[in-house]
Scaffold this motif. Structure first.
Motif, PDB file in Angstrom:
ATOM      1  N   PHE A   1       2.891   7.978  -6.607  1.00 18.10           N
ATOM      2  CA  PHE A   1       2.416   9.237  -7.174  1.00 18.10           C
ATOM      3  C   PHE A   1       2.628  10.431  -6.262  1.00 18.10           C
ATOM      4  O   PHE A   1       2.422  11.562  -6.681  1.00 18.10           O
ATOM      5  CB  PHE A   1       0.933   9.136  -7.583  1.00 18.10           C
ATOM      6  N   THR A   2       3.047  10.237  -5.015  1.00 12.71           N
ATOM      7  CA  THR A   2       3.242  11.387  -4.124  1.00 12.71           C
ATOM      8  C   THR A   2       4.698  11.796  -3.982  1.00 12.71           C
ATOM      9  O   THR A   2       4.995  12.975  -3.815  1.00 12.71           O
ATOM     10  CB  THR A   2       2.695  11.103  -2.709  1.00 12.71           C
TER      11      THR A   2
ATOM     12  N   LEU B   1       0.836  -1.210   0.000  1.00 16.15           N
ATOM     13  CA  LEU B   1       0.000   0.000   0.000  1.00 16.15           C
ATOM     14  C   LEU B   1       0.869   1.258   0.000  1.00 16.15           C
ATOM     15  O   LEU B   1       0.600   2.224  -0.732  1.00 16.15           O
ATOM     16  CB  LEU B   1      -0.898   0.012   1.234  1.00 16.15           C
ATOM     17  N   LEU B   2       1.922   1.248   0.838  1.00 18.94           N
ATOM     18  CA  LEU B   2       2.785   2.420   0.932  1.00 18.94           C
ATOM     19  C   LEU B   2       3.516   2.667  -0.382  1.00 18.94           C
ATOM     20  O   LEU B   2       3.652   3.810  -0.818  1.00 18.94           O
ATOM     21  CB  LEU B   2       3.805   2.229   2.057  1.00 18.94           C
TER      22      LEU B   2
ATOM     23  N   THR C   1       1.157   4.298  -2.792  1.00 15.29           N
ATOM     24  CA  THR C   1       0.966   5.725  -2.528  1.00 15.29           C
ATOM     25  C   THR C   1       2.204   6.518  -2.897  1.00 15.29           C
ATOM     26  O   THR C   1       2.106   7.618  -3.457  1.00 15.29           O
ATOM     27  CB  THR C   1       0.666   5.969  -1.040  1.00 15.29           C
ATOM     28  N   GLY C   2       3.379   5.950  -2.588  1.00 13.92           N
ATOM     29  CA  GLY C   2       4.606   6.678  -2.868  1.00 13.92           C
ATOM     30  C   GLY C   2       4.813   6.916  -4.347  1.00 13.92           C
ATOM     31  O   GLY C   2       5.434   7.902  -4.735  1.00 13.92           O
TER      32      GLY C   2
ATOM     33  N   MET D   1       1.928  11.487   3.523  1.00 12.09           N
ATOM     34  CA  MET D   1       2.536  11.675   2.206  1.00 12.09           C
ATOM     35  C   MET D   1       1.594  12.423   1.277  1.00 12.09           C
ATOM     36  O   MET D   1       2.015  13.324   0.535  1.00 12.09           O
ATOM     37  CB  MET D   1       2.900  10.319   1.589  1.00 12.09           C
TER      38      MET D   1
ATOM     39  N   ILE E   1       0.410   7.129   4.854  1.00 10.58           N
ATOM     40  CA  ILE E   1      -0.208   7.451   3.578  1.00 10.58           C
ATOM     41  C   ILE E   1      -0.828   8.843   3.635  1.00 10.58           C
ATOM     42  O   ILE E   1      -0.638   9.677   2.734  1.00 10.58           O
ATOM     43  CB  ILE E   1      -1.278   6.399   3.222  1.00 10.58           C
TER      44      ILE E   1
ATOM     45  N   ALA F   1       2.329  16.103  -0.374  1.00  9.08           N
ATOM     46  CA  ALA F   1       2.456  16.282  -1.814  1.00  9.08           C
ATOM     47  C   ALA F   1       1.476  17.305  -2.356  1.00  9.08           C
ATOM     48  O   ALA F   1       1.836  18.119  -3.197  1.00  9.08           O
ATOM     49  CB  ALA F   1       2.246  14.940  -2.516  1.00  9.08           C
ATOM     50  N   TYR F   2       0.206  17.291  -1.865  1.00  9.90           N
ATOM     51  CA  TYR F   2      -0.816  18.073  -2.542  1.00  9.90           C
ATOM     52  C   TYR F   2      -1.241  19.318  -1.786  1.00  9.90           C
ATOM     53  O   TYR F   2      -1.757  20.238  -2.386  1.00  9.90           O
ATOM     54  CB  TYR F   2      -2.038  17.192  -2.829  1.00  9.90           C
TER      55      TYR F   2
END
Lengths: 254, 203
Positions: free
Chosen positions: A106-107, A99-100, A103-104, B85, B82, B89-90
């Motif tokens: 795209f962030t 999961l991480l 997420t990573g 992060m 999550i 980012a946003y």
């Protein structure tokens, strides 16, 4: 409490233990008061005991975790019982890492671009004409370029101890011998002293300062950087941060 | 369906995390200096509650009680990372304003206690309803506290850089103590007293 021993005994006698739940058998504390006043001498307490025992057994059977059920069924139950928690934790960790990573994907790019933008803004405080920089991973020096892709200077982070903790400085070099300017990026000095430092001309002394001239000034030496009264330890920290790092990084510049 | 509704509304008034359970007071006092921060943090807390309660309720029959707490903490920490992060980012400005309180969600009692007391013992649908209810109750409580603190402490409310409104009298000379931590305690205490006195929250 809504206890009705008569109904509890009736359903327990019939074997319908689930119906006993409707009459709140969980609240019965088995004090026996109902038995002592029963005019018909019905052994109410005995029925309640049977019903509660059957209900507990059924509940345990339905809610036993897989680990216990496995143990009862398997031949080498001891080995499974010992390794099952470890296997479960490893599975959970693997799923969470997946999961991480998702997420990573795209962030992390966005976060990096924010940090790069912040670095560019700090560098622009020293070199307003800078447009673009490259970062050397080994020497940790930023090489700065303007619009025409001309090399206009270098920058690097340095730190040294002030009064409370480390003072972090971004040093901008015009060439191997001259400091263009500095920016203090983080410090933990006390507010009144740092304020007096900022209001004095201490930081202006670093503009166009020769590297050989960058040391805390003493009365018996010519030149040097003058400290501000009351904040001499912080001043010395800033000067050391600039000088020590600059002397080290200049060796890597051609 | 009635079970779902009952668990959902329970988290908003009768089991409100701030005013009844008194869990999560630390973020309630620290981030309610402005409405924007309060909305951001409560969004993150609701997401973490929802995600962790769902997963924990799904695996509740497969987790032996010896490794119960480490497993829950791994799951909660993942979702907090999550959220961190995504915020970084946003919405980097909001992330900087929340500071340490966003990664600190891992340690908030409200999440681990709902996981331990409810999600590990109930079905998935009920756990989702409970998490949503508690999250919305947390949001409403934080919005209430932060609106009062921001209006009285700065004279107006501004969200994401847009000034919504400014009260004419307070805008010039706001009551500064409501922005300080002492004011947070005052607001929470007085609100709690008001809810008890009017009977919204029963003992």
């Amino acid at each position: 409490m809504h206890l009705t021993p008569a109904m509890l005994a009736m359903y327990a006698k019939a074997g319908l233990y689930d119906y006993c739940q409707n009459y709140h058998i969980d609240y019965c504390s088995k004090c026996g008061a109902c038995v002592s006043v029963c005019p018909a001498k019905i052994p109410l307490l005995r029925y309640v005991n049977i019903a509660q025992r059957e209900l507990t057994r059924e509940a345990a059977k339905n809610k036993a975790p897989v680990a216990v059920r496995l143990e009862k069924g398997a031949k080498n139950g001891a080995k499974i019982k010992r390794f099952y928690p470890i296997a479960l934790i490893i599975t959970v960790v693997a799923i969470m890492l997946a999961l991480l990573t998702f997420t990573g994907s795209f962030t992390l790019a966005e976060i990096q671009s924010h940090l790069d933008r912040q670095t560019m803004e700090t560098i622009k405080e020293i070199f307003p004409e800078a447009n673009y920089y490259t970062f050397d991973e080994d020497t940790e020096i930023y090489t700065l370029y303007n619009n025409g892709r001309n090399d206009i200077g270098y920058a690097f982070y340095g730190r040294s101890f002030g009064y409370r903790a480390y003072i972090y400085v971004l040093v901008g070099l015009e060439d191997k011998e001259t400091i263009r300017g500095i920016v203090v990026t983080s410090h933990y000095e006390d507010w009144p002293y740092w304020n007096s430092l900022e209001e004095s001309n201490f930081f202006e002394q670093f503009t166009s300062l020769k590297l050989e001239d960058c040391f805390s000034s003493y009365s018996w030496l010519p030149g040097g950087v003058d400290a501000t009264t009351g904040a001499t330890v912080s001043c010395r920290g800033v000067v050391n941060a600039v000088r020590d790092t600059a002397l080290e990084k200049v060796k890597y510049l051609d | 369906m009635s079970g779902f509704i009952k668990e959902f509304t329970k988290g908003i008034v009768t089991s409100n995390p701030i005013f009844v359970l008194a869990l999560g007071l630390c973020p309630a006092l620290a981030v309610t200096t402005s409405l924007e921060n309060a909305l951001g943090l409560s969004a993150a807390v609701t997401f973490v509650l929802l995600a962790s309660s769902t997963i924990i309720s799904l695996i509740r029959n497969y987790v032996p009680s010896t490794v119960r707490i480490p497993t829950f903490i791994i799951i909660i920490a993942t979702f907090v990372t999550i959220a961190n992060m995504v915020f970084q980012a946003y919405v980097p400005a909001l992330h900087n304003a929340l500071g340490i309180y966003l990664p600190l969600i891992v340690a908030y009692c409200i999440i681990l206690s709902r996981a331990e007391a409810f999600a590990s013992k109930n079905t998935v649908i009920r756990s989702i309803a409970d998490a949503l209810g508690i999250g919305i109750g947390f949001t409403l409580a934080l919005v209430l506290i932060s609106s009062i603190r921001e209006i009285l402490g700065t004279g107006g409310i501004s969200i994401f850089g847009n000034n919504l409104f400014t009260l004419p009298g307070l805008g010039d000379s706001p009551i500064h103590i409501f922005i300080l931590p002492a004011g947070a305690f005052l607001v929470v205490g007085l609100l709690l007293a008001l809810f008890r006195w009017t009977g919204v929250i029963k003992h």
